[in-house]
Design a protein around this motif. Structure first.
Motif, short mmCIF file in Angstrom:
data_model
loop_
_atom_site.label_atom_id
_atom_site.label_comp_id
_atom_site.label_asym_id
_atom_site.label_seq_id
_atom_site.Cartn_x
_atom_site.Cartn_y
_atom_site.Cartn_z
N ASN A 184 -3.99 6.20 0.09
CA ASN A 184 -4.02 4.79 0.41
C ASN A 184 -4.75 4.05 -0.70
N SER B 293 0.83 -1.21 0.00
CA SER B 293 0.00 0.00 0.00
C SER B 293 0.87 1.27 0.00
N ARG B 294 2.15 1.11 0.32
CA ARG B 294 3.06 2.25 0.28
C ARG B 294 3.93 2.27 -0.97
N ASN B 295 3.74 1.26 -1.81
CA ASN B 295 4.57 1.14 -3.01
C ASN B 295 4.11 2.15 -4.07
N GLU B 296 5.02 2.97 -4.53
CA GLU B 296 4.69 4.05 -5.47
C GLU B 296 4.05 3.52 -6.76
N ALA B 297 4.62 2.43 -7.29
CA ALA B 297 4.09 1.87 -8.53
C ALA B 297 2.67 1.36 -8.34
N ILE C 172 0.48 2.52 -6.06
CA ILE C 172 -0.38 3.71 -5.92
C ILE C 172 -0.70 4.29 -7.29
N GLU C 173 0.32 4.35 -8.11
CA GLU C 173 0.14 4.91 -9.44
C GLU C 173 -0.81 4.05 -10.29
N ARG D 287 -2.42 8.15 -11.70
CA ARG D 287 -1.29 9.07 -11.63
C ARG D 287 -0.78 9.09 -10.20
N LYS D 288 0.38 9.66 -10.03
CA LYS D 288 0.98 9.63 -8.69
C LYS D 288 0.23 10.55 -7.74
N ARG D 289 -0.30 9.95 -6.73
CA ARG D 289 -0.95 10.72 -5.67
C ARG D 289 -0.76 9.95 -4.38
N LYS D 290 -0.49 10.64 -3.35
CA LYS D 290 -0.27 9.98 -2.06
C LYS D 290 -1.61 9.65 -1.41
#
Ligand SMILES: Nc1ncnc2c1ncn2[C@@H]1O[C@H](COP(=O)(O)OP(=O)(O)O)[C@@H](O)[C@H]1O
Ligand SMILES: [Mg+2]
Length: 261
Positions: A253, A236-240, A242-243, A248-251
């Motif tokens: 959960n 759930s913390r992995n950038e890929a 989340i994207e 798109r990249k957004r912080k």
């Protein structure tokens, strides 16, 4: 391959007319784990699942179970080896009672060559055991009802009960909480935990609350590829990841987007 790994795929791949739905997925499932497969719609989850039991033939790659290559085995053979896929339409006989449904699964497991029809005593034994399993999934008061008469959530509990009756080593669950209300979801979560005692579960699941609540290991698929594997907090913390979920990249959960509880 270590002894802890019950199921392993090696570069498992499936093409549909040139479109790669599952792209070289190599995944290891540890014995005793609840391993969730998640990912956005169209990620290849269902196809991947179907490849595991040769319900769909792989274009390339291997499926290893207990160290044995089962890639080309028939689905029936695979079931006999102890892999049971729950929530197949064929799992429940609608015009038999709940008790009869469980009894058939128990008889199937007691199996081949045994002339169990002849002995009333043995039949009664199956009935006692069937009632215990129905109690486990809180359906014992409905044992005389036909499967077709019970509510949707209860039907899914019955399907899990028939799976328990078959006593497989590895259970494959395809979206166990699909289409369920909040209360049924809680109940099914509890049941999956129960099913997972002394065995291994691989499940495709959309509900992030369920995934977070009961998975030991999570694999995220996106566009047919394995994007990440790990615990819930890992993925759930992995950038890929989340994207892939957000586009798109957004912080945020990953649970917020797909939580359908
Ligand atoms: N039988 C099929 N023929 C052609 N394309 C398929 C078939 N099954 C699945 N696909 C395609 O493969 C991709 C993955 O599908 P699927 O495994 O159902 O994804 P998921 O279960 O993750 O939503 C999708 O683009 C889907 O349209
Ligand atoms: Mg699907």
């Amino acid at each position: 391959m270590t002894q802890d790994i019950i199921l392993q795929t090696e570069s498992l791949t499936r093409d549909f007319n040139g479109f790669r739905a599952v792209d070289s997925v190599s995944l290891s499932v540890r014995r005793g784990h609840i391993h969730a497969i998640i990912g956005p719609n169209g990620a290849g989850k269902t196809t991947f699942f179907n490849l595991l039991t040769n319900f769909i033939r792989p274009s390339a790659g291997k499926v290893m179970y207990e160290g044995v290559n089962i890639t080309a085995r028939s689905s029936a053979d695979i079931a006999n080896l102890g892999i049971v896929r729950s929530f197949q339409i064929s799992a429940v006989f609608p015009h038999l009672t709940l008790l009869q449904n469980i009894r058939i699964a128990l008889q199937k497991r007691a199996g081949k060559g045994l002339n169990f029809w002849s002995s009333k005593r043995i039949l009664n034994q199956f009935d006692d055991q069937a009632m215990q399993i129905l109690a486990l999934v809180r359906l014992e008061s409905l044992h005389d009802k036909l499967a077709v008469e019970i509510a949707y959530g209860q039907k899914r509990a019955l399907e899990l009960a028939t799976t328990i009756a078959l006593d497989p080593k590895l259970v494959l669950l395809d979206e166990p909480t699909q289409g369920m209300g909040h209360e049924d979801v809680e109940h099914i979560m509890e049941l999956v935990r129960q099913v997972a005692q002394n065995r291994t579960v691989v499940m495709v699941e959309h509900n992030m609350k369920v995934v977070a609540g009961i998975s030991d290991q999570i694999t995220v698929l996106a566009r047919g590829k394995e994007l990440a594997s790990g615990t819930y907090s890992d993925v759930s913390r992995n950038e890929a990841v989340i994207e892939a979920y957000m586009g798109r990249k957004r912080k945020r959960n990953i649970g917020t987007a797909h939580d359908n509880a």
